[in-house]
Each structure stands twice: as C-alpha cells, then as structure tokens.
Write a protein that holds these residues in place. Structure first.
Motif, PDB file in Angstrom:
ATOM      1  N   UNK A  18       0.180  25.912  -3.524  1.00  0.00           N
ATOM      2  CA  UNK A  18       1.470  24.676  -3.397  1.00  0.00           C
ATOM      3  C   UNK A  18       3.063  24.567  -2.826  1.00  0.00           C
ATOM      4  N   UNK A  19       3.062  25.673  -3.775  1.00  0.00           N
ATOM      5  CA  UNK A  19       4.479  26.938  -3.820  1.00  0.00           C
ATOM      6  C   UNK A  19       4.447  26.634  -1.737  1.00  0.00           C
ATOM      7  N   UNK A  20       3.601  27.563  -1.463  1.00  0.00           N
ATOM      8  CA  UNK A  20       3.686  28.036   0.104  1.00  0.00           C
ATOM      9  C   UNK A  20       4.055  26.919   0.784  1.00  0.00           C
ATOM     10  N   UNK A  21       2.826  25.623   0.834  1.00  0.00           N
ATOM     11  CA  UNK A  21       3.256  24.454   0.958  1.00  0.00           C
ATOM     12  C   UNK A  21       4.423  24.131   2.381  1.00  0.00           C
ATOM     13  N   UNK A  22       5.361  23.638  -0.250  1.00  0.00           N
ATOM     14  CA  UNK A  22       6.115  22.887  -0.347  1.00  0.00           C
ATOM     15  C   UNK A  22       7.461  23.794   0.165  1.00  0.00           C
ATOM     16  N   UNK A  23       7.766  25.313   0.187  1.00  0.00           N
ATOM     17  CA  UNK A  23       8.311  25.883   0.904  1.00  0.00           C
ATOM     18  C   UNK A  23       8.764  25.479   2.621  1.00  0.00           C
ATOM     19  N   UNK A  24       6.899  25.941   3.202  1.00  0.00           N
ATOM     20  CA  UNK A  24       7.224  24.713   4.547  1.00  0.00           C
ATOM     21  C   UNK A  24       7.168  23.684   5.192  1.00  0.00           C
ATOM     22  N   UNK A  25       7.693  23.472   4.138  1.00  0.00           N
ATOM     23  CA  UNK A  25       8.249  21.760   4.036  1.00  0.00           C
ATOM     24  C   UNK A  25       9.374  22.074   3.625  1.00  0.00           C
ATOM     25  N   UNK A  26      10.118  23.064   3.149  1.00  0.00           N
ATOM     26  CA  UNK A  26      11.667  23.051   3.786  1.00  0.00           C
ATOM     27  C   UNK A  26      12.133  22.236   1.943  1.00  0.00           C
ATOM     28  N   UNK A  44      -8.593  17.579  -6.454  1.00  0.00           N
ATOM     29  CA  UNK A  44      -7.785  16.320  -6.650  1.00  0.00           C
ATOM     30  C   UNK A  44      -6.730  16.276  -6.649  1.00  0.00           C
ATOM     31  N   UNK A  45      -6.584  15.543  -5.958  1.00  0.00           N
ATOM     32  CA  UNK A  45      -4.763  14.721  -6.059  1.00  0.00           C
ATOM     33  C   UNK A  45      -3.972  14.680  -7.388  1.00  0.00           C
ATOM     34  N   UNK A  46      -4.944  13.958  -8.762  1.00  0.00           N
ATOM     35  CA  UNK A  46      -4.486  13.647  -9.053  1.00  0.00           C
ATOM     36  C   UNK A  46      -3.854  15.613  -9.374  1.00  0.00           C
ATOM     37  N   UNK A  47      -4.962  16.371  -9.739  1.00  0.00           N
ATOM     38  CA  UNK A  47      -4.288  17.758 -10.633  1.00  0.00           C
ATOM     39  C   UNK A  47      -3.808  17.854  -9.654  1.00  0.00           C
ATOM     40  N   UNK A  48      -2.808  17.877  -8.465  1.00  0.00           N
ATOM     41  CA  UNK A  48      -1.767  18.435  -7.575  1.00  0.00           C
ATOM     42  C   UNK A  48      -0.211  18.331  -8.479  1.00  0.00           C
ATOM     43  N   UNK A  49      -0.619  16.903  -8.651  1.00  0.00           N
ATOM     44  CA  UNK A  49       0.227  15.889  -8.929  1.00  0.00           C
ATOM     45  C   UNK A  49       0.273  16.853 -10.043  1.00  0.00           C
ATOM     46  N   UNK A  50      -0.477  17.313 -11.604  1.00  0.00           N
ATOM     47  CA  UNK A  50       0.003  18.067 -12.621  1.00  0.00           C
ATOM     48  C   UNK A  50       0.406  18.870 -12.901  1.00  0.00           C
ATOM     49  N   UNK A  51      -0.562  19.859 -11.224  1.00  0.00           N
ATOM     50  CA  UNK A  51       0.499  21.414 -11.396  1.00  0.00           C
ATOM     51  C   UNK A  51       1.956  21.571 -11.499  1.00  0.00           C
ATOM     52  N   UNK A  52       2.485  20.541 -10.400  1.00  0.00           N
ATOM     53  CA  UNK A  52       3.890  20.234  -9.970  1.00  0.00           C
ATOM     54  C   UNK A  52       4.318  19.713 -11.011  1.00  0.00           C
ATOM     55  N   UNK A  53       3.966  18.553 -11.563  1.00  0.00           N
ATOM     56  CA  UNK A  53       4.917  18.226 -12.433  1.00  0.00           C
ATOM     57  C   UNK A  53       5.154  19.479 -14.075  1.00  0.00           C
ATOM     58  N   UNK A  54       4.034  19.671 -14.119  1.00  0.00           N
ATOM     59  CA  UNK A  54       4.360  21.091 -15.391  1.00  0.00           C
ATOM     60  C   UNK A  54       5.125  22.463 -14.611  1.00  0.00           C
ATOM     61  N   UNK A  55       5.015  22.566 -13.337  1.00  0.00           N
ATOM     62  CA  UNK A  55       5.827  23.685 -12.933  1.00  0.00           C
ATOM     63  C   UNK A  55       7.310  23.453 -12.936  1.00  0.00           C
ATOM     64  N   UNK A  56       7.651  21.628 -12.189  1.00  0.00           N
ATOM     65  CA  UNK A  56       8.849  21.292 -11.720  1.00  0.00           C
ATOM     66  C   UNK A  56       9.101  20.979 -10.111  1.00  0.00           C
ATOM     67  N   UNK A  57       7.937  21.464  -9.797  1.00  0.00           N
ATOM     68  CA  UNK A  57       8.230  21.143  -7.925  1.00  0.00           C
ATOM     69  C   UNK A  57       7.687  19.211  -8.099  1.00  0.00           C
ATOM     70  N   UNK A  58       9.267  19.390  -7.401  1.00  0.00           N
ATOM     71  CA  UNK A  58       8.822  17.769  -6.785  1.00  0.00           C
ATOM     72  C   UNK A  58       9.436  17.182  -5.060  1.00  0.00           C
ATOM     73  N   UNK A  59       9.363  16.478  -4.760  1.00  0.00           N
ATOM     74  CA  UNK A  59       9.804  15.915  -3.538  1.00  0.00           C
ATOM     75  C   UNK A  59      11.557  15.709  -2.987  1.00  0.00           C
ATOM     76  N   UNK A  60      11.799  14.913  -2.382  1.00  0.00           N
ATOM     77  CA  UNK A  60      13.288  14.664  -2.280  1.00  0.00           C
ATOM     78  C   UNK A  60      12.952  12.874  -2.517  1.00  0.00           C
TER      79      UNK A  60
END
Length: 486
Positions: free
Chosen positions: A55-63, A83-99
């Motif tokens: 997720x971090x790699x994709x997030x960085x690649x998306x600026x 699963x999309x909900x798992x992606x949401x949980x992992x991002x939420x736990x690690x503070x990865x957010x979109x703009x």
C-alpha cells in the motif's frame, strides 16, 4: 483481554496458570484459546505488514493522493487480490490517507456586452468517443512572483488533459494557446463541442475567430453556475489538492510541477473510475483499453518501468549479464520470457524464481511452486532487492537478478528493452557453469583429446568461430520486440 493473557503468559513460570485465572476471574479455557491462536495472530500481523508495504509503494507512486478506493483498485490491477475493508483497516492503523479537496476561487469575469454561445452540453459530461466534446476553464496558482494562470481543455470521453497553457495573465491569448494545443494533440473531429463558462476570455472575438478557423462549435454554461462546467471545476479541485504544493517560490517552478503532474501522473497513471470498466487511466481510455484483461501488459508501460540487472552466476571471462527495462507491473511468467529472449536461451527446460525463499514457477502439484502468472515484480520487490532465476534444473543455470531502480516510462520506447550487456549465452546442455568453464578450456587447447569432439558438437569448423564475448543489445532487442508486438 489480550494484555491480561500476556500477563498470564509472562508470569506462568512463577505462578500456576490455574491460580492466576482464579484470582483474576478469567476462564482457563479462554487463556488456552488465546495461547493456541498466537501463531495465527503473528501470521496475520506479518501478512498485514506485507500488505502495508505494498500500500505504501502505491501511495507514494500516487504522489500521496490515493485513498482506499484507488489503492484497492491499483492493488487488484497489479494482481493482488485483497478485500477493500482490509485495505481500509491497514491504512487506518498506519495513518495512510488520501487527500481531500479544498475551497475554490472563481476567476470568471463575464463580458456583459458579449452574446454567449448556447449550452450544447446541458450538464451531460460524457462522450462516446475522444475528440467530440471538450470542456475548459482557467484557474490561478499562487507564487512568490504573483499569480500563474493555467488554462486547460479536457476530453470528456477520456478525461485526459489534451491542451493546456500557462502565463502571468489570463487574456484571450491564454485560452487560444491551450485550444491550439488541444487541436494539435487531441485529434478533434470537425464540429467538436468546445464548452466553457461565460468568462470574457471565452466570449472574446479572438477566441471565437479561432474556433471558427478550426471548424469547431462553441458552448457556454450560465453565468454564476459552476455546475454547468462541473467537469472542469472538478479537475481544478483535483489538481490543486493532489499536486501537493500550496504556493511556489516562482512561476518557473510552478510551471514545471504542473507539467509533471499533468504529463507524467494525471494523463498516464492516475486512476479514475469508469462507469462500465472500473478504474482506468485517461491514457488507457483513449487507447481503446476497456477491459481488465488488457491492463496487465499495458498499464505498467504507462505507469513506469523497473531497471533490473540479470547476471549469469559463476560465469566469467567474459561475464554474461544484461541490463533490462521492464514494465513495473510485469508478471513473473512474462519476466521468464523476457530473460529467455534477452539472454538468448531456447526455453526448452523448466525454470523457477526464488524470491525471499519462496519459489514461483508454472503450477505443479509435485514441486509446490506458487503460480508465477499471479505474481507481479513490483508488488514482490522494491529497488535494491535481489532474487534468483533458475533455468534448466539439470544443468542449473542460475541468474542473479537485482532490481536497480524505478523510473517513469519514456514515450516512444517499447518495453521490455535491453539497455546494455556483455557475453554470449552458453550452450544450454554443456553442464551448467562448471561445464561451460571446462568447455572453454577444451576449445582453447587444440591438443586436448576432446577438442574436435566439442567443435563437432557445437557445429564449428575451428575454435576461432567460438565467440563467447559476442553480444550487442540490438540482438536482444530484436528478440524482445516480439514480446511487445500485438
């Protein structure tokens, strides 16, 4: 309760578990169930950590702009089923957010004396094919030198920015320059609708004259209604939020960042949800790629490339290596074909990739390989990583592969592509690296008892015809070009 069970686990050497459970009024069976599930929890945590890395790699690649929907879509495009909900949980736990979007500032200054064109769009911001409907607008970007004004035209069929211009003013010249660019690169059809608001730049005689010269049709929304030009307004909100900069030190820096955002990210890499085909980039929508099955080869050529070094292990005098550019989302089964063609092998034997002690190859129940068709290089590795490709388990030709760097794909260059290399590929059945070394020694010694037998086996008339150092990237690219052919 987990903290309590961890206390039990730490103190069980000093006190009986039964006593601890009785004192703290906890069922012993609950503690035992927690203890038995410890291995599973660790495995889940390791899997979440691996997913977080992807997720971090994709997030960085998306600026740092993608939220859960686009992160999930990009992972699926790269072959990662999650699963999309798992992606949401992992991002939420690690503070990865979109703009999120910010408030807009209007630049529309209508000319009350000008007669506006009719509204030919009617808030229907869709088109059946590219080059038939464009929407445009002007915005301003703050710099220390003053405002930088940006005009653009979006194709409603693809949402690609087909024309744009920047200047320190927002006179009619600005929108005309952007329109000329759109006409030059957007392949506009005669009668293409050019829609905008009723700003004085768009109702000027200069702009209308240019539209007539290009045989296009003008369309204008109502004054004071942003909804009549919602597609263009939405793009401004997107650009100002996702470009990541609130103010620039000078206009030249702002120009460079806008160019980079539009040309290398938005048009070619940024995902947008299509009503029928799911997440696509503007470049894919414009190139006729409309189904998920067409993404795997094409999307990586748009989003970026990986530079890898492939070196034949334990072979020297000369070394045999190739420096390759491959699509970042290349699947391992296709990478196998790339290595075969780049090295010159005949693809007559079995093969396997070994990545972090896990073997990938063609599905085989006896060998226990993971399916190489479902694994992509970018999701398994990052720049600086190493792995092994083994070809021909009998002779065991091992290739040491290093992922050197990630780069943006270059226009006009096919991928995969061989950049450099040395050394011809050895005869496949000579016994691996040790046998190849013996073969070269035999051919170098005319008095050796096997010298003539080896020449006959290789189909050579003399040892001078044996050229282990003969290699040019053009030879490899001629073979690799077949992989990119339709």
């Amino acid at each position: 309760m987990s903290e309590l069970y961890r206390l039990f686990h730490a103190e069980k050497a000093n006190y009986p578990v039964v006593l601890l459970c009785r004192v703290l009024k906890v069922a012993r069976s609950s503690y035992c169930a927690w203890r038995e599930g410890e291995a599973a929890r660790r495995a889940r945590q390791a899997a979440d950590d691996a997913l977080a890395h992807e997720i971090t790699v994709v997030h960085i690649a998306s600026r740092h702009t993608y939220g859960v929907p686009r992160i999930h879509a990009e992972l699926r495009r790269l072959g990662r089923r999650v699963n999309r909900k798992r992606v949401a949980r992992v991002m939420r736990e690690r503070g990865i957010r979109g703009v999120t979007r910010r408030r807009r500032r209007s630049l529309t200054r209508p000319d009350v004396k000008a007669k506006p064109a009719p509204d030919l769009i009617g808030r229907d911001f869709h088109a059946e094919r590219p080059g038939t409907r464009l929407v445009g607008d002007i915005t301003c970007l703050p710099t220390a030198e003053g405002w930088l004004y940006l005009a653009c035209w979006l194709d409603l069929a693809t949402r690609e920015v087909v024309g744009y211009a920047m200047a320190d003013h927002h006179r009619a010249d600005l929108v005309v320059d952007a329109l000329d660019m759109a006409h030059g690169r957007g392949q506009l059809e005669p009668g293409c609708v050019i829609h905008s608001d009723r700003g004085s730049e768009y109702t000027s005689a200069q702009f209308r004259t240019r539209i007539r010269e290009l045989k296009l049709r003008q369309s204008c929304g109502r004054t004071g209604s942003c909804f009549d030009n919602a597609a263009a307004e939405s793009f401004w909100a997107l650009l100002k939020e996702e470009i990541g900069t609130r103010a620039w030190p000078d206009r030249a820096t702002a120009r460079a960042e806008v160019f980079s955002f539009v040309e290398t990210f938005y048009n070619r890499r940024r995902l947008r949800k299509h009503r029928t085909f799911g997440y696509l980039t503007p470049a894919e929508r414009g190139s006729g790629i409309n189904t998920p099955s067409q993404h795997n080869d094409h999307v990586s050529a748009i989003t970026g490339k990986l530079q890898i070094l492939v070196e034949l292990a334990d072979v020297d005098s000369p070394r045999v290596w190739r420096q390759l550019l491959v699509p970042s989302a290349i699947h391992l089964d296709r990478l196998h074909s790339v290595i075969q063609d780049a090295m010159g092998w005949q693809d007559c034997h079995m093969h396997a990739f070994t990545i972090d002690s896990v073997q990938y190859g063609r599905p085989d129940g006896e060998l226990g390989f993971r399916d190489e068709r479902t694994a992509t290089l970018a999701t398994l590795l990052e720049p600086g990583a190493h792995f092994v490709y083994t070809y021909d388990f009998g002779d065991s030709w091992e290739h040491l592969i290093t992922v050197e760097q990630f780069e943006t794909a270059s226009a006009g260059l096919h991928y995969p592509h061989c950049v450099d290399g040395t050394g011809a590929y050895p005869p496949e059945d000579c016994g691996g690296a040790p046998g190849y070394s013996d073969l070269k020694a035999i051919l170098a010694n005319p008095t050796h008892e096997e010298h003539h037998a080896m020449l006959a086996w290789l189909g050579l008339r003399s040892a001078r015809e044996f050229t282990p150092d003969r290699f040019t990237p053009d030879e490899a690219n001629a073979r690799l070009l077949r992989l990119t052919a339709p």
